[in-house]
Write a protein that holds these residues in place. Sequence first.
Motif, mmCIF file in Angstrom:
data_model
loop_
_atom_site.group_PDB
_atom_site.id
_atom_site.type_symbol
_atom_site.label_atom_id
_atom_site.label_comp_id
_atom_site.label_asym_id
_atom_site.label_seq_id
_atom_site.Cartn_x
_atom_site.Cartn_y
_atom_site.Cartn_z
ATOM 1 N N UNK A 7 -19.004 8.961 9.103
ATOM 2 C CA UNK A 7 -18.910 9.814 10.484
ATOM 3 C C UNK A 7 -17.390 10.210 10.561
ATOM 4 N N UNK A 8 -16.368 9.220 10.227
ATOM 5 C CA UNK A 8 -14.999 9.460 10.669
ATOM 6 C C UNK A 8 -14.455 10.733 9.729
ATOM 7 N N UNK A 9 -14.929 10.529 8.482
ATOM 8 C CA UNK A 9 -14.706 11.629 7.532
ATOM 9 C C UNK A 9 -15.086 13.077 8.038
ATOM 10 N N UNK A 10 -16.533 13.037 8.481
ATOM 11 C CA UNK A 10 -17.246 14.199 8.848
ATOM 12 C C UNK A 10 -16.376 14.816 9.993
ATOM 13 N N UNK A 70 -4.598 17.891 4.213
ATOM 14 C CA UNK A 70 -6.100 17.375 4.646
ATOM 15 C C UNK A 70 -6.681 16.752 3.730
ATOM 16 N N UNK A 71 -6.560 17.159 2.416
ATOM 17 C CA UNK A 71 -7.231 16.333 1.545
ATOM 18 C C UNK A 71 -6.471 14.865 1.187
ATOM 19 N N UNK A 72 -5.154 14.966 1.406
ATOM 20 C CA UNK A 72 -4.461 13.736 1.072
ATOM 21 C C UNK A 72 -4.941 12.764 2.212
ATOM 22 N N UNK A 73 -4.581 13.087 3.559
ATOM 23 C CA UNK A 73 -5.141 12.335 4.602
ATOM 24 C C UNK A 73 -6.592 11.635 4.363
ATOM 25 N N UNK A 74 -7.399 12.612 4.128
ATOM 26 C CA UNK A 74 -8.973 12.321 4.008
ATOM 27 C C UNK A 74 -9.035 11.097 2.802
ATOM 28 N N UNK A 75 -8.244 11.284 1.513
ATOM 29 C CA UNK A 75 -8.424 10.426 0.637
ATOM 30 C C UNK A 75 -7.707 9.155 1.060
ATOM 31 N N UNK A 76 -6.679 9.302 1.580
ATOM 32 C CA UNK A 76 -5.803 7.914 1.885
ATOM 33 C C UNK A 76 -6.617 7.228 3.111
ATOM 34 N N UNK A 77 -7.424 7.943 3.941
ATOM 35 C CA UNK A 77 -8.178 7.236 4.958
ATOM 36 C C UNK A 77 -9.240 6.639 4.264
ATOM 37 N N UNK A 78 -10.243 7.110 3.411
ATOM 38 C CA UNK A 78 -11.326 6.705 2.887
ATOM 39 C C UNK A 78 -10.846 5.391 2.096
ATOM 40 N N UNK A 79 -9.643 5.715 1.444
ATOM 41 C CA UNK A 79 -9.395 4.479 0.533
ATOM 42 C C UNK A 79 -8.981 3.340 1.102
ATOM 43 N N UNK A 80 -8.217 3.559 2.174
ATOM 44 C CA UNK A 80 -7.600 2.608 2.729
ATOM 45 C C UNK A 80 -8.586 1.746 3.680
ATOM 46 N N UNK A 81 -9.519 2.668 4.121
ATOM 47 C CA UNK A 81 -10.725 2.040 5.084
ATOM 48 C C UNK A 81 -11.449 1.108 4.083
ATOM 49 N N UNK A 82 -11.466 1.428 2.802
ATOM 50 C CA UNK A 82 -12.313 0.542 1.975
ATOM 51 C C UNK A 82 -11.638 -0.505 0.944
ATOM 52 N N UNK A 83 -10.280 -0.653 1.396
ATOM 53 C CA UNK A 83 -9.391 -1.536 0.618
ATOM 54 C C UNK A 83 -9.985 -3.026 0.528
ATOM 55 N N UNK A 108 0.757 -1.082 0.073
ATOM 56 C CA UNK A 108 -0.051 -0.002 0.010
ATOM 57 C C UNK A 108 0.832 1.373 0.047
ATOM 58 N N UNK A 109 2.199 1.027 0.722
ATOM 59 C CA UNK A 109 2.787 2.218 0.790
ATOM 60 C C UNK A 109 3.359 2.537 -0.485
ATOM 61 N N UNK A 110 3.940 1.383 -1.188
ATOM 62 C CA UNK A 110 4.474 1.748 -2.642
ATOM 63 C C UNK A 110 3.363 2.297 -3.590
ATOM 64 N N UNK A 111 2.096 1.576 -3.610
ATOM 65 C CA UNK A 111 1.088 2.175 -4.278
ATOM 66 C C UNK A 111 0.720 3.586 -3.953
ATOM 67 N N UNK A 112 0.478 3.831 -2.882
ATOM 68 C CA UNK A 112 -0.241 5.340 -2.784
ATOM 69 C C UNK A 112 0.451 6.474 -2.140
ATOM 70 N N UNK A 113 1.922 6.064 -1.619
ATOM 71 C CA UNK A 113 2.860 7.395 -1.394
ATOM 72 C C UNK A 113 2.780 8.415 -2.275
ATOM 73 N N UNK A 114 2.947 7.966 -3.507
ATOM 74 C CA UNK A 114 3.078 8.971 -4.503
ATOM 75 C C UNK A 114 1.901 10.044 -4.467
ATOM 76 N N UNK A 115 0.750 9.519 -4.133
ATOM 77 C CA UNK A 115 -0.595 10.494 -4.093
ATOM 78 C C UNK A 115 -0.151 11.470 -3.073
ATOM 79 N N UNK A 116 0.085 11.210 -1.984
ATOM 80 C CA UNK A 116 0.447 12.209 -0.626
ATOM 81 C C UNK A 116 1.664 13.111 -1.370
#
Lengths: 364, 290
Positions: free
Chosen positions: B272-275, B210-223, B159-167
């Motif tokens: 809820x968490x995102x909000x 903030x956007x990066x954390x939100x995106x990564x949280x939602x995405x990783x939570x649904x992995x 996951x780190x390999x795949x998504x660190x780029x986004x951040x």
Amino acid sequence: MAKITLDNLAHSYLKHPQSDDDWALKELNHDWVDGEAYALLGSSGCGKSTLLNIISGLLRPSRGRILFDGRDVTDAPTAERNIAQVFQFPVVYDTMSVGENLAFPLKNRGADPKYIAERVNAIAAMIGMEEQLKRKARGLTADAKQKISLGRGMVREDVNALLFDEPLTVIDPHMKWELRTQLKQLHHDFGHTMIYVTHDQTEALTFADKVVVMYDGRVVQIGTPQELFERPAHTFVGFFIGSPGMNLFDAQVSGTTATVQGVSVPLGDSYAPVAGQVQIGVRPEFVRLHAGGEGLPARITRVEDVGRHKIVRLDVGGTAANAILDEGTPVPAGADRVSFDADAINVYADDWRVAPQNLQGRAA
Amino acid sequence: MNKTVNQKAWFLVLPVLILVGFSAVIPLMTVVNYSVQDTFGNNVFFWAGLDWFRDMLESERMWNALGRQLVFSGIILAIEVPLGIFVALNMPKKGFWASFCLVLMSLPLLIPWNVVGTIWQIFGRVDIGLLGYVLAKLGVNYNYTQNVIDAWATVIVMDVWHWTSLVALLAYAGLQSIPDAYYQAAKIDQASRWKVFRFIELPKMAGVLMIAILLRFMDSFMIYTEPFVVTGGGPGNATTFLSIDLVKMALGQFDLGPAAAFSLMYFLVILLISWVFYTVMTNLDKRDGV
């Protein structure tokens, strides 16, 4: 505080500058006398900011040396030069309060907290922000932010020089006057060497003891406001300083007479024969309008009343020219001739001023 | 000033309403429908009320999956955000190498999820995978199909390999928007490298982070896809995250009612968490302004 010497300084943003045009700053030798207030005046892109950044060490010159009190600092980093600089656009640290912003340069140098508090209060009083010291800097208006930037520049007392890069561009006109007066006061009180970059002649002339006029990467004249007005060393200075700028006419000059469009114009001094493209320059303040008699034939194209005086736009044999009349003076009826105050005429060859003969004699 | 009143303007909203209705509201409602009914097959349904929700809330299986999910999201955020910022800070600001780095950084983002899973599945194999083989040769007892720690490590590194780029790319964009004058002023003010980061770069990056954390949280939570391809949720249930568990329940066991109740709660938890996250961050932002 220090004397700053520029020794054969030149700068180009290109790696391998070829022609003269590649140099943003052409070779320059100059001493900035310790404790004087200078204005660097010139139109946009003439190398003012480049020169300033070289002095503060943000830019390394391609050629030449820069000395502080005789010590070579060409390769010294900004911190070592102990310089304060204020930029054109406000730089504030958003997450800090106004007070923390002002204290930042002192804190980074490990100053005593009591001294810091003292200085911050003094500067806050100067920029009129005592009430807002505790407030976060984020969300302040642009001019409040710029006042903080100015304050941060002035908070250190031991700086070698204070550099201002068009600091009042974003500030309201009435506030401009106030801040400029305060800067002058500060200079008067502490005697820092100050260099103030601007393209606004009023700002330059009111702020500085000496104005350095730059044109196309070159310093064309250094002088007091009066010198710049009376004896512009380059046609650019004549044109850039004054509102409107100096009138220029193609002419042939011999002895004490210039011939413009076939009409003889008496000069205040005698000139040796001059080569190149010869022009005479005369400021609008010294142009006289009259009906008939001596002088060059002219036609009035427009009269602009700007309150303090009237600007008369003229067409002198195809060359546009201006004359300034006092508010009380009416435009003479049927005016069709212009003449010039002989002492106020300067002679130029290829844009550079030619010194009169007897003055050369006197100097020698 | 008189405003023109024209109720016909509502028709302009209609296409969006229809689109959202068919793409989101109606599918969601069918899930709601399943969540309150029971079936014994033959398309015959009985009213079950909130029984499935009660069941699911009492189900240890779901709480375990949620626990694993939170740990996973926590770990990858704790690694990817600082690492992404670090990478962004060290990327060239302009010139050829800046573009080169940008392309290089975007590559992992362009690879489909299941391909990423397959790459790592093979990469980690002890018999033919480069990583697994080398580790085995070095004497490390690495086997992601049998060892829980190895399985987790593999999924996290993937996951780190795949998504660190986004951040990193988002942080880089934030950094690029800082005018040079800020760095110059910091030099004049003699700010240390740390202070430049703390007082200039971090505040200017705060919005995109903030956007990066939100995106990564939602995405990783649904992995789902990547760990499913690599470990299949194993060994045992060690890497069975919420989505994997949900699919097992809905399609593997065909427990439509519990799975539907499960999905709805899943959805609500993410919402809820995102909000909460968003509200806290924007309030922090506002508080600074006063």
